[in-house]
Scaffold this motif. Structure first.
Motif, mmCIF file in Angstrom:
data_model
loop_
_atom_site.group_PDB
_atom_site.id
_atom_site.type_symbol
_atom_site.label_atom_id
_atom_site.label_comp_id
_atom_site.label_asym_id
_atom_site.label_seq_id
_atom_site.Cartn_x
_atom_site.Cartn_y
_atom_site.Cartn_z
ATOM 1 N N GLN A 1 0.824 -1.209 0.000
ATOM 2 C CA GLN A 1 0.000 0.000 0.000
ATOM 3 C C GLN A 1 0.857 1.258 0.000
ATOM 4 O O GLN A 1 0.494 2.263 -0.601
ATOM 5 C CB GLN A 1 -0.937 0.000 1.218
ATOM 6 N N VAL A 2 2.015 1.220 0.667
ATOM 7 C CA VAL A 2 2.933 2.363 0.649
ATOM 8 C C VAL A 2 3.445 2.603 -0.767
ATOM 9 O O VAL A 2 3.560 3.747 -1.217
ATOM 10 C CB VAL A 2 4.106 2.125 1.621
ATOM 11 N N ILE A 3 3.732 1.524 -1.486
ATOM 12 C CA ILE A 3 4.191 1.648 -2.877
ATOM 13 C C ILE A 3 3.111 2.310 -3.731
ATOM 14 O O ILE A 3 3.391 3.218 -4.516
ATOM 15 C CB ILE A 3 4.553 0.268 -3.442
ATOM 16 N N VAL A 4 1.872 1.850 -3.568
ATOM 17 C CA VAL A 4 0.759 2.417 -4.343
ATOM 18 C C VAL A 4 0.602 3.904 -4.036
ATOM 19 O O VAL A 4 0.421 4.728 -4.944
ATOM 20 C CB VAL A 4 -0.547 1.656 -4.042
ATOM 21 N N ASN A 5 0.685 4.270 -2.764
ATOM 22 C CA ASN A 5 0.544 5.682 -2.376
ATOM 23 C C ASN A 5 1.652 6.542 -2.971
ATOM 24 O O ASN A 5 1.404 7.671 -3.413
ATOM 25 C CB ASN A 5 0.546 5.814 -0.851
ATOM 26 N N LEU A 6 2.871 6.021 -3.002
ATOM 27 C CA LEU A 6 3.992 6.777 -3.575
ATOM 28 C C LEU A 6 3.820 6.951 -5.086
ATOM 29 O O LEU A 6 4.116 8.026 -5.626
ATOM 30 C CB LEU A 6 5.312 6.053 -3.277
ATOM 31 N N ILE A 7 3.346 5.914 -5.756
ATOM 32 C CA ILE A 7 3.127 6.010 -7.206
ATOM 33 C C ILE A 7 2.082 7.073 -7.518
ATOM 34 O O ILE A 7 2.248 7.896 -8.434
ATOM 35 C CB ILE A 7 2.692 4.642 -7.772
ATOM 36 N N ILE A 8 1.008 7.093 -6.760
ATOM 37 C CA ILE A 8 -0.052 8.077 -6.989
ATOM 38 C C ILE A 8 0.423 9.472 -6.634
ATOM 39 O O ILE A 8 0.145 10.453 -7.338
ATOM 40 C CB ILE A 8 -1.300 7.698 -6.164
ATOM 41 N N GLN A 9 1.170 9.593 -5.536
ATOM 42 C CA GLN A 9 1.642 10.904 -5.084
ATOM 43 C C GLN A 9 2.646 11.511 -6.058
ATOM 44 O O GLN A 9 2.574 12.693 -6.395
ATOM 45 C CB GLN A 9 2.270 10.775 -3.696
ATOM 46 N N LYS A 10 3.586 10.699 -6.530
ATOM 47 C CA LYS A 10 4.645 11.199 -7.414
ATOM 48 C C LYS A 10 4.288 11.082 -8.896
ATOM 49 O O LYS A 10 5.034 11.584 -9.753
ATOM 50 C CB LYS A 10 5.941 10.433 -7.140
ATOM 51 N N LYS A 11 3.172 10.387 -9.196
ATOM 52 C CA LYS A 11 2.766 10.158 -10.579
ATOM 53 C C LYS A 11 3.902 9.546 -11.386
ATOM 54 O O LYS A 11 4.189 9.924 -12.523
ATOM 55 C CB LYS A 11 2.297 11.469 -11.230
ATOM 56 N N ASN A 12 4.543 8.593 -10.753
ATOM 57 C CA ASN A 12 5.698 7.942 -11.366
ATOM 58 C C ASN A 12 5.798 6.528 -10.796
ATOM 59 O O ASN A 12 5.559 6.325 -9.601
ATOM 60 C CB ASN A 12 6.979 8.730 -11.067
ATOM 61 N N TYR A 13 6.148 5.562 -11.628
ATOM 62 C CA TYR A 13 6.270 4.191 -11.168
ATOM 63 C C TYR A 13 7.644 3.613 -11.491
ATOM 64 O O TYR A 13 7.805 2.390 -11.636
ATOM 65 C CB TYR A 13 5.171 3.307 -11.772
ATOM 66 N N ASP A 14 8.653 4.498 -11.604
ATOM 67 C CA ASP A 14 10.014 4.046 -11.844
ATOM 68 C C ASP A 14 10.520 3.295 -10.604
ATOM 69 O O ASP A 14 10.488 3.826 -9.487
ATOM 70 C CB ASP A 14 10.933 5.232 -12.125
ATOM 71 N N PRO A 15 10.977 2.054 -10.752
ATOM 72 C CA PRO A 15 11.375 1.250 -9.585
ATOM 73 C C PRO A 15 12.460 1.896 -8.732
ATOM 74 O O PRO A 15 12.395 1.846 -7.499
ATOM 75 C CB PRO A 15 11.865 -0.065 -10.213
ATOM 76 N N LYS A 16 13.458 2.513 -9.367
ATOM 77 C CA LYS A 16 14.553 3.119 -8.600
ATOM 78 C C LYS A 16 14.063 4.319 -7.788
ATOM 79 O O LYS A 16 14.442 4.484 -6.620
ATOM 80 C CB LYS A 16 15.677 3.541 -9.544
ATOM 81 N N LEU A 17 13.223 5.159 -8.393
ATOM 82 C CA LEU A 17 12.711 6.336 -7.680
ATOM 83 C C LEU A 17 11.824 5.922 -6.513
ATOM 84 O O LEU A 17 11.981 6.416 -5.386
ATOM 85 C CB LEU A 17 11.935 7.231 -8.643
ATOM 86 N N ILE A 18 10.891 5.014 -6.757
ATOM 87 C CA ILE A 18 9.978 4.588 -5.696
ATOM 88 C C ILE A 18 10.743 3.867 -4.594
ATOM 89 O O ILE A 18 10.439 4.024 -3.403
ATOM 90 C CB ILE A 18 8.877 3.682 -6.272
ATOM 91 N N SER A 19 11.773 3.102 -4.959
ATOM 92 C CA SER A 19 12.586 2.424 -3.954
ATOM 93 C C SER A 19 13.318 3.420 -3.073
ATOM 94 O O SER A 19 13.407 3.254 -1.846
ATOM 95 C CB SER A 19 13.584 1.497 -4.641
ATOM 96 N N GLN A 20 13.840 4.465 -3.683
ATOM 97 C CA GLN A 20 14.546 5.501 -2.919
ATOM 98 C C GLN A 20 13.597 6.217 -1.958
ATOM 99 O O GLN A 20 13.907 6.400 -0.781
ATOM 100 C CB GLN A 20 15.182 6.514 -3.877
#
Length: 334
Positions: free
Chosen positions: A243-262
């Motif tokens: 759920q944290v991953i989903v929230n970050l993708i929606i917040q940043k409008k980006n699903y790049d694995p390296k960015l979301i991992s950071q």
């Protein structure tokens, strides 16, 4: 020619009536019910329990009714000397429905429910796909899949489940399926929809014409899996919060694995801290305090030594003071 009545049916199979079922052969194709009966018990059961309660038992059948159906079909297969997948071509269920006084569709549905999963692994042929498309055009209502399955089995030489036929058409050969790759807007829309509809893929597909629920589910799981693997590799996380991953993708409008991992790792490293300092006052409140409030009033059950808390930063969960005071997390701590 299969006779139309039960007594004539028994005469028709009289030479093989007492033969035991070939269970090793049958078990390759169907799940044999645990309830087993001899031919004498089968005859007695039909004339007593089955005849009296057959209308009530049309919706839900137990092992006894299922074994009775397996026995009847197996005897007809042996008598007619046909192959297992040819039962519909030789209209076995059509004749059996007249003998038992039960609709053909119902008998076929119960028979399909006994089939083993291995039959679903048979590869689809182009001829089967063409036949399925024609049948779907003929029976266009959403609830006609059982009828389509019956017609499909009769016209083809393979046995398919109604669910298998429905999924094959909806997810693979439907001419209206959009098979192009998902763009960035499509993917972000999917993640936004998961917050409202959770993982109701069928509900999400209704808002994306041309996309199947299977396509949407695969895209979602693929992105989550890539990001989770990146997080585990970079942050040594054993368990990843989806759920944290989903929230970050929606917040940043980006699903790049390296960015979301950071971003995921930075969020995990940030923890709320409070500074605990000793109080020089010699009153009964002397001792470590939080913004002038004695620690023993905040956590009265914690044993402490005053010198142990000097210049030490400790992490606390959200603690509450007296009923008329505010939570510690809302105080302006220094």
């Amino acid at each position: 020619m299969i006779p139309p009545t039960w007594n004539e049916f028994l005469k028709f199979i009289s030479d093989i009536q007492d033969n035991e079922l070939d269970k090793p052969l049958l078990s390759q194709y169907i799940r044999i019910p645990n309830k087993c009966m001899t031919s004498f018990q089968i005859i007695q059961y039909f004339s007593s329990d089955f005849q009296k309660s057959k209308i009530k038992r049309r919706c839900k059948w137990g092992d006894t009714e299922k074994y009775f159906l397996v026995w009847c079909v197996s005897k007809l297969i042996a008598k007619l000397q046909i192959k297992f997948h040819e039962v519909c071509q030789f209209k076995v269920f059509e004749k059996l429905s007249i003998i038992l006084g039960i609709p053909e569709e119902f008998l076929l549905k119960k028979w399909l429910g006994l089939l083993k999963y291995k039959l679903k692994e048979q590869p689809w042929l182009p001829e089967e796909d063409d036949l399925l498309i024609k049948l779907r055009q003929q029976y266009s209502k959403s609830k006609d899949w059982l009828r389509i399955a019956m017609e499909f089995i009769k016209r083809s030489q393979t046995v398919r489940y109604p669910k298998q036929i429905r999924e094959r058409f909806n997810n693979v050969i439907n001419p209206n399926i959009n098979k192009n790759e998902f763009n960035q807007d499509d993917i972000l829309f999917i993640f936004q929809q998961t917050q409202n509809k959770k993982k109701n893929w069928a509900g999400i597909s209704k808002n994306m014409p041309g996309r199947t629920d299977n396509q949407i589910k695969n895209v979602y799981n693929s992105i989550i899996r890539k990001i989770s693997n990146e997080i585990r590799m970079n942050n040594n996380e054993k368990k990843v919060d989806e759920q944290v991953i989903v929230n970050l993708i929606i917040q940043k409008k980006n699903y790049d694995p390296k960015l979301i991992s950071q971003l995921y790792g930075e969020g995990r490293r940030k923890k709320p801290c409070v500074k605990i300092e000793p109080n020089s006052d010699n009153s009964y409140t002397s001792g470590p305090q939080i913004q002038g409030i004695p620690i023993q009033m905040v956590c009265p059950y914690i044993n402490y030594q005053p010198y142990q808390f000097q210049n030490i930063y400790c992490c606390f969960p959200q603690l509450y003071l007296l009923p008329h005071q505010k939570p510690i997390s809302n105080l302006n701590l220094q």
